[in-house]
Motif scaffolding. Structure first.
Motif, PDB file in Angstrom:
ATOM      1  N   ALA A 214       0.833  -1.207   0.000  1.00 17.56           N
ATOM      2  CA  ALA A 214       0.000   0.000   0.000  1.00 17.56           C
ATOM      3  C   ALA A 214       0.866   1.255   0.000  1.00 17.56           C
ATOM      4  CB  ALA A 214      -0.939  -0.009   1.205  1.00 17.56           C
ATOM      5  N   LEU A 215       1.915   1.243   0.792  1.00 10.20           N
ATOM      6  CA  LEU A 215       2.814   2.399   0.832  1.00 10.20           C
ATOM      7  C   LEU A 215       3.502   2.616  -0.515  1.00 10.20           C
ATOM      8  CD1 LEU A 215       4.176   1.724   4.369  1.00 10.20           C
ATOM      9  CD2 LEU A 215       3.196   3.916   3.641  1.00 10.20           C
ATOM     10  N   LYS A 216       3.923   1.548  -1.155  1.00 12.08           N
ATOM     11  CA  LYS A 216       4.559   1.663  -2.465  1.00 12.08           C
ATOM     12  C   LYS A 216       3.584   2.254  -3.482  1.00 12.08           C
ATOM     13  CE  LYS A 216       7.112  -0.846  -5.983  1.00 12.08           C
ATOM     14  NZ  LYS A 216       7.612  -2.155  -6.436  1.00 12.08           N
ATOM     15  N   ALA A 217       2.317   1.820  -3.428  1.00 11.12           N
ATOM     16  CA  ALA A 217       1.305   2.354  -4.345  1.00 11.12           C
ATOM     17  C   ALA A 217       1.099   3.853  -4.128  1.00 11.12           C
ATOM     18  CB  ALA A 217      -0.019   1.604  -4.152  1.00 11.12           C
ATOM     19  N   ALA A 218       1.359   4.318  -2.916  1.00  9.73           N
ATOM     20  CA  ALA A 218       1.218   5.744  -2.603  1.00  9.73           C
ATOM     21  C   ALA A 218       2.507   6.518  -2.862  1.00  9.73           C
ATOM     22  CB  ALA A 218       0.798   5.908  -1.145  1.00  9.73           C
ATOM     23  N   GLY A 219       3.581   5.803  -3.226  1.00  8.91           N
ATOM     24  CA  GLY A 219       4.852   6.462  -3.481  1.00  8.91           C
ATOM     25  C   GLY A 219       5.784   6.502  -2.283  1.00  8.91           C
ATOM     26  N   GLY A 220       5.538   5.621  -1.307  1.00  6.15           N
ATOM     27  CA  GLY A 220       6.373   5.602  -0.111  1.00  6.15           C
ATOM     28  C   GLY A 220       6.891   4.219   0.206  1.00  6.15           C
ATOM     29  N   SER A 221       7.353   4.064   1.436  1.00  6.60           N
ATOM     30  CA  SER A 221       7.867   2.788   1.920  1.00  6.60           C
ATOM     31  C   SER A 221       7.596   2.699   3.424  1.00  6.60           C
ATOM     32  CB  SER A 221       9.365   2.672   1.652  1.00  6.60           C
ATOM     33  OG  SER A 221      10.080   3.556   2.509  1.00  6.60           O
ATOM     34  N   LEU A 222       7.995   1.595   4.031  1.00 10.33           N
ATOM     35  CA  LEU A 222       7.800   1.430   5.468  1.00 10.33           C
ATOM     36  C   LEU A 222       8.478   2.540   6.266  1.00 10.33           C
ATOM     37  CD1 LEU A 222       8.220  -2.442   5.823  1.00 10.33           C
ATOM     38  CD2 LEU A 222       6.078  -1.129   5.980  1.00 10.33           C
ATOM     39  N   ARG A 223       9.501   3.148   5.728  1.00 12.19           N
ATOM     40  CA  ARG A 223      10.193   4.248   6.417  1.00 12.19           C
ATOM     41  C   ARG A 223       9.299   5.476   6.563  1.00 12.19           C
ATOM     42  NH1 ARG A 223      15.829   4.148   6.920  1.00 12.19           N
ATOM     43  NH2 ARG A 223      15.731   6.415   6.900  1.00 12.19           N
ATOM     44  N   ASN A 224       8.189   5.536   5.834  1.00 16.93           N
ATOM     45  CA  ASN A 224       7.266   6.662   5.922  1.00 16.93           C
ATOM     46  C   ASN A 224       6.244   6.518   7.051  1.00 16.93           C
ATOM     47  OD1 ASN A 224       7.876   6.445   2.684  1.00 16.93           O
ATOM     48  ND2 ASN A 224       7.806   8.548   3.442  1.00 16.93           N
ATOM     49  N   LEU A 225       6.243   5.370   7.726  1.00 11.20           N
ATOM     50  CA  LEU A 225       5.273   5.168   8.805  1.00 11.20           C
ATOM     51  C   LEU A 225       5.681   5.942  10.055  1.00 11.20           C
ATOM     52  CD1 LEU A 225       4.429   1.369   8.552  1.00 11.20           C
ATOM     53  CD2 LEU A 225       3.160   3.332   7.643  1.00 11.20           C
ATOM     54  N   VAL A 226       4.682   6.573  10.676  1.00  5.37           N
ATOM     55  CA  VAL A 226       4.926   7.268  11.940  1.00  5.37           C
ATOM     56  C   VAL A 226       4.227   6.578  13.111  1.00  5.37           C
ATOM     57  CG1 VAL A 226       5.401   9.501  10.896  1.00  5.37           C
ATOM     58  CG2 VAL A 226       3.059   8.922  11.522  1.00  5.37           C
ATOM     59  N   MET A 227       3.194   5.788  12.820  1.00  4.79           N
ATOM     60  CA  MET A 227       2.495   5.061  13.876  1.00  4.79           C
ATOM     61  C   MET A 227       1.909   3.772  13.330  1.00  4.79           C
ATOM     62  SD  MET A 227      -0.353   6.243  16.582  1.00  4.79           S
ATOM     63  CE  MET A 227      -0.697   5.174  17.962  1.00  4.79           C
ATOM     64  N   VAL A 228       2.010   2.713  14.135  1.00  4.77           N
ATOM     65  CA  VAL A 228       1.417   1.419  13.801  1.00  4.77           C
ATOM     66  C   VAL A 228       0.593   0.973  15.010  1.00  4.77           C
ATOM     67  CG1 VAL A 228       1.860  -0.987  13.201  1.00  4.77           C
ATOM     68  CG2 VAL A 228       3.358   0.799  12.306  1.00  4.77           C
TER      69      VAL A 228
ATOM     70  N   GLU B 166      -4.279  -7.852  13.034  1.00  2.00           N
ATOM     71  CA  GLU B 166      -4.648  -6.800  12.095  1.00  2.00           C
ATOM     72  C   GLU B 166      -3.827  -5.580  12.466  1.00  2.00           C
ATOM     73  OE1 GLU B 166      -8.582  -4.326  10.511  1.00  2.00           O
ATOM     74  OE2 GLU B 166      -8.843  -6.191  11.627  1.00  2.00           O
ATOM     75  N   MET B 167      -3.449  -4.780  11.471  1.00  2.00           N
ATOM     76  CA  MET B 167      -2.650  -3.586  11.711  1.00  2.00           C
ATOM     77  C   MET B 167      -3.279  -2.388  11.040  1.00  2.00           C
ATOM     78  SD  MET B 167       1.263  -4.816  11.117  1.00  2.00           S
ATOM     79  CE  MET B 167       1.967  -6.127  12.084  1.00  2.00           C
ATOM     80  N   THR B 168      -3.197  -1.270  11.711  1.00  2.00           N
ATOM     81  CA  THR B 168      -3.489   0.022  11.080  1.00  2.00           C
ATOM     82  C   THR B 168      -2.219   0.843  11.210  1.00  2.00           C
ATOM     83  OG1 THR B 168      -4.335   1.100  13.081  1.00  2.00           O
ATOM     84  CG2 THR B 168      -5.937  -0.091  11.716  1.00  2.00           C
ATOM     85  N   ALA B 169      -2.053   1.771  10.290  1.00  2.00           N
ATOM     86  CA  ALA B 169      -0.836   2.582  10.308  1.00  2.00           C
ATOM     87  C   ALA B 169      -1.115   3.969   9.747  1.00  2.00           C
ATOM     88  CB  ALA B 169       0.257   1.893   9.486  1.00  2.00           C
ATOM     89  N   THR B 170      -0.293   4.892  10.187  1.00  4.59           N
ATOM     90  CA  THR B 170      -0.343   6.264   9.695  1.00  4.59           C
ATOM     91  C   THR B 170       1.041   6.602   9.162  1.00  4.59           C
ATOM     92  OG1 THR B 170      -1.924   6.798  11.435  1.00  4.59           O
ATOM     93  CG2 THR B 170      -0.883   8.649  10.305  1.00  4.59           C
ATOM     94  N   GLY B 171       1.070   7.238   8.018  1.00  2.00           N
ATOM     95  CA  GLY B 171       2.346   7.607   7.436  1.00  2.00           C
ATOM     96  C   GLY B 171       2.329   9.015   6.868  1.00  2.00           C
ATOM     97  N   VAL B 172       3.511   9.528   6.616  1.00  2.00           N
ATOM     98  CA  VAL B 172       3.677  10.849   6.010  1.00  2.00           C
ATOM     99  C   VAL B 172       4.666  10.697   4.869  1.00  2.00           C
ATOM    100  CG1 VAL B 172       4.421  13.234   6.360  1.00  2.00           C
ATOM    101  CG2 VAL B 172       3.212  12.029   8.190  1.00  2.00           C
ATOM    102  N   LEU B 173       4.290  11.187   3.711  1.00  2.00           N
ATOM    103  CA  LEU B 173       5.179  11.141   2.552  1.00  2.00           C
ATOM    104  C   LEU B 173       6.109  12.347   2.580  1.00  2.00           C
ATOM    105  CD1 LEU B 173       2.646  10.081  -0.208  1.00  2.00           C
ATOM    106  CD2 LEU B 173       4.311   8.657   0.967  1.00  2.00           C
ATOM    107  N   ASP B 174       7.279  12.158   2.033  1.00  3.04           N
ATOM    108  CA  ASP B 174       8.272  13.244   1.984  1.00  3.04           C
ATOM    109  C   ASP B 174       7.839  14.327   1.023  1.00  3.04           C
ATOM    110  OD1 ASP B 174       9.875  11.769   3.715  1.00  3.04           O
ATOM    111  OD2 ASP B 174      10.824  10.710   2.049  1.00  3.04           O
TER     112      ASP B 174
END
Length: 126
Positions: free
Chosen positions: A59-73, A118-126
């Motif tokens: 999902a992160l790759k589809a948005a243009g990011g990676s696991l490094r973009n996660l701020v909360m899980v 199950e996991m939920t996560a929040t991320g921020v793209l650069d």
């Protein structure tokens, strides 16, 4: 404006999204479902944790990011005895500081039969 991220994982027949974006912010959810077969993976908590994190990565790759973009899980487990196995796999994926902020909650059950995590996560793209 909220934008759906097309990951190819969430079933199109269900009224859900597994990833959405608003500006640089991402909200994601992942279960231990094989994106090809649509089946819950077998093999215990380690296999299910790996599949959840791999689905977050897709999902992160589809948005243009990676696991490094996660701020909360946020992690939901159906058995507290699975915490050690989940943590072992989690450490394989998150090896560099800063780690995402994390909360782990034990729940009575999850929606799909056989689902242990199950996991939920929040991320921020650069």
């Amino acid at each position: 404006m909220i934008e759906r991220i097309e990951t190819g994982i969430a079933p199109s027949s269900a009224p859900i999204n597994d990833a959405v974006r608003a500006d640089k912010h991402l909200w994601l959810v992942a279960i231990a479902e094989d994106p090809v077969s649509g089946e819950i993976v077998e093999g215990g908590i380690e296999a299910q944790t790996r599949r959840c994190i791999d689905n977050l990565a897709i999902a992160l790759k589809a948005a243009g990011g990676s696991l490094r973009n996660l701020v909360m899980v946020q992690i939901f487990l159906t058995d507290s005895a699975d915490a050690a196995g989940m943590n072992a796999v989690y450490r394989e994926y998150f090896t560099e500081q800063p780690y995402p902020v994390r909360a782990t909650v034990v729940v009575k059950e999850l929606l799909a039969a056989g689902l242990k995590i199950e996991m939920t996560a929040t991320g921020v793209l650069d």
